[in-house]
Scaffold this active site. Structure first.
Site, PDB file in Angstrom:
ATOM      1  N   GLN A 157      -4.881  -1.545   9.389  1.00 38.85           N
ATOM      2  CA  GLN A 157      -4.776  -2.865   8.771  1.00 38.85           C
ATOM      3  C   GLN A 157      -5.372  -3.929   9.695  1.00 38.85           C
ATOM      4  O   GLN A 157      -5.076  -3.971  10.884  1.00 38.85           O
ATOM      5  CB  GLN A 157      -3.298  -3.170   8.468  1.00 38.85           C
ATOM      6  CG  GLN A 157      -3.084  -4.458   7.687  1.00 38.85           C
ATOM      7  CD  GLN A 157      -3.673  -4.431   6.284  1.00 38.85           C
ATOM      8  OE1 GLN A 157      -3.746  -3.380   5.653  1.00 38.85           O
ATOM      9  NE2 GLN A 157      -4.108  -5.575   5.790  1.00 38.85           N
ATOM     10  N   ASP A 208     -11.359   2.765   3.884  1.00 42.56           N
ATOM     11  CA  ASP A 208     -11.658   1.338   3.790  1.00 42.56           C
ATOM     12  C   ASP A 208     -13.163   1.078   3.741  1.00 42.56           C
ATOM     13  O   ASP A 208     -13.589  -0.022   3.413  1.00 42.56           O
ATOM     14  CB  ASP A 208     -11.098   0.606   5.027  1.00 42.56           C
ATOM     15  CG  ASP A 208      -9.837  -0.185   4.714  1.00 42.56           C
ATOM     16  OD1 ASP A 208      -9.662  -0.581   3.549  1.00 42.56           O
ATOM     17  OD2 ASP A 208      -9.026  -0.390   5.641  1.00 42.56           O
ATOM     18  N   LYS A 219       0.837  -1.203   0.000  1.00 44.70           N
ATOM     19  CA  LYS A 219       0.000   0.000   0.000  1.00 44.70           C
ATOM     20  C   LYS A 219       0.874   1.256   0.000  1.00 44.70           C
ATOM     21  O   LYS A 219       0.617   2.213  -0.740  1.00 44.70           O
ATOM     22  CB  LYS A 219      -0.948  -0.011   1.207  1.00 44.70           C
ATOM     23  CG  LYS A 219      -2.082  -1.026   1.053  1.00 44.70           C
ATOM     24  CD  LYS A 219      -2.898  -1.268   2.322  1.00 44.70           C
ATOM     25  CE  LYS A 219      -3.915  -2.380   2.075  1.00 44.70           C
ATOM     26  NZ  LYS A 219      -4.728  -2.722   3.239  1.00 44.70           N
TER      27      LYS A 219
END
Ligand code: GUN
Length: 286
Positions: free
Chosen positions: A95, A118, A51
């Protein structure tokens, strides 16, 4: 049978991200994503590195926070609160999975929904279900982008989603429903899965079991999208679909690797650009 080349679609999305990132910089705003990783999980470390690399390549600043495994929930919440209030941060990504002593729902609920690139915050989940926009989880959004890019019209199709996770299955089902597909969500307790799948014009497999979807579960001409990323003992990366036997029956199918996988990061970058643009628009209104 046509291969749905997610790698190629992801490059197209990322090139568009780069152009928009440069435009934002001309206005003095550098799109910035904060990425938080707690602990030493190897797969998560790999994802976070990927990422960061993609951000750097396509014009987004990434600010990584790597926290030790025994970070307390209070410490993590405090960091998120700082990032929520920091005007130079446009997107925040924590994450997953988090270490067991941290409550994931509490963490996700603390992220400012306007920075939740997200799409995991309940406000964004609710907006998706109600068709009100908001941030959408990157992997299912990537699936929709591939279908759009190949001109696959989902309205009216019988779509079967295998798997009901918050990250893929549930948002996938809602995106397909919003696009007017007739959607069935299946899972480990589903009866007659084979018959349900055989009736599908479009199957999205997101269960995390290698070679799960077999040829006798797929009707001729179906579109098959494989979200699975499974590492076999011999090191090979395979999907949830038994590609060799299913592919000949399909009109379109995604490979693994090179299908849905590359789309997740591309859509994350895209969501970060959208978060930055929305921030600027809200400042202009204020
Ligand atoms: N873990 C597995 N997939 C994802 C994802 O899309 N986002 C985050 N934050 N964590 C994940």
């Amino acid at each position: 049978m046509k291969i749905l080349d997610g790698k190629a679609v992801s490059l197209k999305v990322k090139e568009s991200v780069k152009v928009r990132a440069e435009e934002l910089k001309k206005f003095g705003v550098e799109p910035t994503l904060a990425v938080i990783l707690v602990g030493e999980d190897k797969a998560s470390q790999t994802y976070v590195r990927a990422k960061e690399k993609a951000c750097n390549e396509y014009g987004i600043k990434s600010v990584a926070h790597r926290l030790r495994e025994n970070t307390t929930q209070a410490e993590l919440l405090a960091l998120i609160n700082v990032l929520n209030l920091d005007d130079s941060i446009h997107g925040i990504l924590v994450q997953l999975p988090l270490p067991k002593h941290i409550d994931t729902n509490t963490i996700l609920a603390t992220i400012d929904p306007a920075k939740d690139v997200d799409g995991f915050h309940a406000v964004n989940v609710g907006k998706l279900v109600s068709g009100l926009g908001g941030f959408v989880p990157c992997t299912p959004l990537g699936v929709m982008e591939i279908l759009k890019e190949y001109g696959i019209e989902v309205a009216g199709l019988n779509a079967v989603v295998i798997g009901r996770s918050n990250i893929v299955g549930k948002p996938m089902a809602n995106l397909l429903l919003n696009a007017s597909a007739t959607v069935t969500v299946t899972h480990s307790k589903t009866k007659n899965l084979k018959e349900v799948c055989k009736n599908a014009d479009l199957i999205v497999a997101a269960i995390g079991k290698p070679f799960f979807l077999k040829a006798d579960m797929v009707k001729d001409g179906a579109v098959v999208v494989d979200v699975g990323i499974n590492r076999l003992d011999d090191g090979r990366l395979v999907g949830d679909v038994d590609f060799d036997e299913v592919a000949p029956k399909c009109s379109y199918i995604t490979p693994v690797p090179g299908g849905v996988g590359p789309m997740t990061i591309a859509m994350l970058l895209n969501n970060t650009i959208l978060a930055t643009q929305a921030k600027i628009a809200s400042h202009k209104r204020a």
